[in-house]
Design a protein around this motif. Structure first.
Motif, mmCIF file in Angstrom:
data_model
loop_
_atom_site.group_PDB
_atom_site.id
_atom_site.type_symbol
_atom_site.label_atom_id
_atom_site.label_comp_id
_atom_site.label_asym_id
_atom_site.label_seq_id
_atom_site.Cartn_x
_atom_site.Cartn_y
_atom_site.Cartn_z
ATOM 1 N N GLY A 196 0.873 -1.146 -0.072
ATOM 2 C CA GLY A 196 0.182 0.140 0.013
ATOM 3 C C GLY A 196 0.905 1.410 -0.066
ATOM 4 N N ILE A 197 1.831 1.206 0.488
ATOM 5 C CA ILE A 197 2.953 2.249 0.248
ATOM 6 C C ILE A 197 3.672 2.039 -0.835
ATOM 7 N N THR A 198 3.934 2.964 -1.919
ATOM 8 C CA THR A 198 4.674 2.670 -3.188
ATOM 9 C C THR A 198 6.046 2.812 -2.954
ATOM 10 N N LEU A 199 6.708 2.022 -3.805
ATOM 11 C CA LEU A 199 8.089 2.270 -3.924
ATOM 12 C C LEU A 199 8.623 3.762 -4.009
ATOM 13 N N GLU A 200 7.866 4.663 -5.110
ATOM 14 C CA GLU A 200 8.304 6.089 -5.049
ATOM 15 C C GLU A 200 8.044 6.813 -3.757
ATOM 16 N N GLU A 201 7.056 6.496 -2.925
ATOM 17 C CA GLU A 201 7.015 7.076 -1.793
ATOM 18 C C GLU A 201 7.803 6.762 -0.648
ATOM 19 N N LEU A 202 8.492 5.604 -0.583
ATOM 20 C CA LEU A 202 9.479 5.105 0.357
ATOM 21 C C LEU A 202 10.873 5.829 -0.215
ATOM 22 N N VAL A 203 11.069 5.689 -1.494
ATOM 23 C CA VAL A 203 12.299 6.436 -2.072
ATOM 24 C C VAL A 203 12.546 7.892 -1.626
ATOM 25 N N ALA A 204 11.454 8.684 -1.527
ATOM 26 C CA ALA A 204 11.472 9.895 -1.144
ATOM 27 C C ALA A 204 12.010 10.180 0.505
ATOM 28 N N ILE A 205 11.750 9.121 1.222
ATOM 29 C CA ILE A 205 12.202 9.209 2.554
ATOM 30 C C ILE A 205 13.493 8.212 2.658
ATOM 31 N N CYS A 206 13.738 7.158 1.865
ATOM 32 C CA CYS A 206 14.821 6.199 2.007
ATOM 33 C C CYS A 206 15.326 5.923 0.721
ATOM 34 N N PRO A 207 16.113 7.062 0.125
ATOM 35 C CA PRO A 207 16.474 7.002 -1.210
ATOM 36 C C PRO A 207 17.583 5.865 -1.575
ATOM 37 N N HIS A 208 17.912 5.197 -0.491
ATOM 38 C CA HIS A 208 19.034 4.048 -0.901
ATOM 39 C C HIS A 208 18.336 2.587 -0.744
ATOM 40 N N ILE A 209 16.961 2.621 -0.547
ATOM 41 C CA ILE A 209 16.242 1.373 -0.548
ATOM 42 C C ILE A 209 16.560 0.335 -1.402
ATOM 43 N N SER A 210 16.854 -0.894 -1.277
ATOM 44 C CA SER A 210 16.981 -2.134 -2.250
ATOM 45 C C SER A 210 15.735 -2.597 -2.636
ATOM 46 N N LEU A 211 15.546 -2.778 -4.138
ATOM 47 C CA LEU A 211 14.480 -3.281 -4.638
ATOM 48 C C LEU A 211 14.229 -4.754 -4.238
ATOM 49 N N PRO A 212 13.011 -5.337 -4.357
ATOM 50 C CA PRO A 212 12.719 -6.821 -3.784
ATOM 51 C C PRO A 212 13.543 -7.832 -4.445
ATOM 52 N N GLN A 213 13.652 -8.704 -3.709
ATOM 53 C CA GLN A 213 14.586 -9.619 -4.197
ATOM 54 C C GLN A 213 13.667 -10.875 -4.436
ATOM 55 N N THR A 214 14.095 -11.714 -5.517
ATOM 56 C CA THR A 214 13.386 -12.628 -6.084
ATOM 57 C C THR A 214 12.782 -13.545 -4.708
ATOM 58 N N THR A 215 11.466 -13.906 -4.715
ATOM 59 C CA THR A 215 10.817 -14.673 -3.848
ATOM 60 C C THR A 215 11.166 -15.992 -4.168
ATOM 61 N N SER A 216 11.359 -16.912 -3.110
ATOM 62 C CA SER A 216 11.729 -18.359 -3.318
ATOM 63 C C SER A 216 10.767 -19.126 -2.133
ATOM 64 N N ASP A 217 10.572 -20.459 -2.406
ATOM 65 C CA ASP A 217 9.884 -21.038 -1.453
ATOM 66 C C ASP A 217 10.480 -21.939 -0.269
ATOM 67 N N VAL A 218 11.770 -21.148 -0.042
ATOM 68 C CA VAL A 218 12.421 -21.490 1.320
ATOM 69 C C VAL A 218 11.677 -20.736 2.414
ATOM 70 N N ALA A 219 11.889 -20.835 3.676
ATOM 71 C CA ALA A 219 11.450 -20.358 4.617
ATOM 72 C C ALA A 219 11.752 -18.970 4.783
ATOM 73 N N PRO A 220 10.874 -18.063 4.667
ATOM 74 C CA PRO A 220 10.901 -16.540 4.486
ATOM 75 C C PRO A 220 11.262 -16.062 5.664
ATOM 76 N N HIS A 221 11.990 -14.728 5.415
ATOM 77 C CA HIS A 221 12.488 -13.814 6.368
ATOM 78 C C HIS A 221 11.358 -12.933 6.861
ATOM 79 N N SER A 222 10.418 -12.808 6.431
ATOM 80 C CA SER A 222 9.213 -11.876 6.681
ATOM 81 C C SER A 222 8.052 -12.489 6.212
ATOM 82 N N PRO A 223 6.903 -12.073 6.643
ATOM 83 C CA PRO A 223 5.716 -12.295 6.419
ATOM 84 C C PRO A 223 5.360 -12.231 4.821
ATOM 85 N N GLY A 224 4.555 -13.054 4.333
ATOM 86 C CA GLY A 224 4.320 -12.732 2.847
ATOM 87 C C GLY A 224 5.180 -12.825 1.952
ATOM 88 N N ARG A 225 6.050 -13.860 2.049
ATOM 89 C CA ARG A 225 7.085 -14.084 1.010
ATOM 90 C C ARG A 225 6.995 -15.362 0.224
#
Length: 333
Positions: A196-225
């Motif tokens: 719900g918060i877009t990448l463009e909105e995030l970059v305005a606050i956190c310009p060095h944020i990394s883009l999403p990594q490829t999702t895999s079916d291993v145990a996820p580091h966060s919810p929703g992966r």
């Protein structure tokens, strides 16, 4: 039988009492309906997994009434404070190191050294969290791997009789889950899930944020992966320029002639906010009515890849992914 509670002072008080007693209450946020339990009670959290048939290797997001309460459970850094100030309450989840003495159970955190926290932007949810006065773990209120619910009726379709109550605050306004940002390493903030918060909105606050990594079916580091999620019963075909007579069509933009006997337009005006809010209802409708008509598949027209389009496409990619045989996939709000 699951109780349906109105979003009144009495209904909210009843829902909070159920949560404090270790029960399960589905409640609306601005994103989707979550299935809440007291995150500090392992037995209550275990009931979430039982109700959803959810795998235990996917951590849960814990919800709070305000940033101050959320930050008692984690170790916030400067960027966490900046993002919280900009986007909380709102559809943003932050993953941060677990604070010493945090009350969230290991089961809710999947034993990780980090926790996922957020403050939702929904008046009823905030009132419930304030009255419950404890972290509330809440993945989406549906059977694991199925389409996320955006109103109380969807919750009851999936979980009636399996949970104690649903607090009905009406349709969700955003309609896709929260954006998830990993801040466990303050030097390399990472976008784990568009939402719900877009990448463009995030970059305005956190310009060095990394883009999403490829999702895999291993145990996820966060919810929703998990790779496969939001799965309708009908298979999903992406980027369809034309639909076939045996396909339902999930459309976007101006109406075009189509052979599809069943069409759901996410936004005839091409508005991505409207499309996000209508996505899960559209998938549910096409799946249910398409099966009744004997259709073979759901065709999906291309979605623009900017703003909320990234979050919409992420959900559609997961809906179209190959299905695990054991139903072990899920998402959180």
């Amino acid at each position: 039988m699951t109780r349906r509670l109105d979003a009144t002072q009495s209904g909210i008080a009843t829902a909070a009492s159920i949560l404090r007693a270790g029960g399960l209450v589905a409640f609306g946020t601005e994103t989707v309906y979550g299935l809440g339990a007291d995150a500090s009670q392992p037995q209550a959290v275990a009931r979430i997994f039982e109700a959803k048939n959810r795998p235990r290797f996917n951590p849960l997001i814990s919800h709070f009434a305000n940033a101050q309460a959320a930050f008692t459970q984690v170790v916030p850094n400067a960027m966490a404070h900046r993002l919280a100030q900009a986007f909380w309450p709102g559809p943003l989840t932050l993953i941060l190191p677990r604070a010493p003495g945090a009350s969230i159970s290991d089961l809710a955190a999947d034993g990780l050294a980090s926790l996922a926290v957020r403050v939702p932007a929904n008046a009823t949810a905030l009132a419930l969290l304030e009255q419950a006065d404890r972290p509330i773990a809440a993945p989406s209120a549906n059977r694991s791997g199925r389409i996320s619910p955006v109103d109380a009726a969807h919750v009851l379709e999936e979980l009636d009789g399996r949970i104690d109550a649903v607090l009905d605050s009406g349709p969700c306004t955003v309609g896709v889950e929260s954006t998830v940002v990993d801040l466990t390493d303050p030097n390399t903030p990472t976008l784990l899930r568009p939402g719900g918060i877009t990448l463009e909105e995030l970059v305005a606050i956190c310009p060095h944020i990394s883009l999403p990594q490829t999702t895999s079916d291993v145990a996820p580091h966060s919810p929703g992966r998990m790779v496969s999620h939001y799965a309708p019963h009908l298979p999903v075909r992406l980027n369809a320029l034309q639909a076939q007579p045996d396909e339902a069509l999930l459309a976007f933009g101006a109406t075009r002639p189509t052979l599809a006997p069943l069409v759901w337009n996410l936004s005839a005006a091409g508005n991505l906010e409207e499309a996000a809010a209508r996505l899960f209802t559209g998938l549910r409708t096409l799946d249910r009515e398409g099966q009744a008509l004997g259709l073979r598949r759901i065709a999906v027209q291309p979605i623009p890849q900017h703003g909320l389009g990234r979050a919409i496409q992420d959900r559609l990619n997961r809906a179209a992914a190959p299905r695990p045989q054991d139903g072990t996939e899920d998402m959180a709000p």
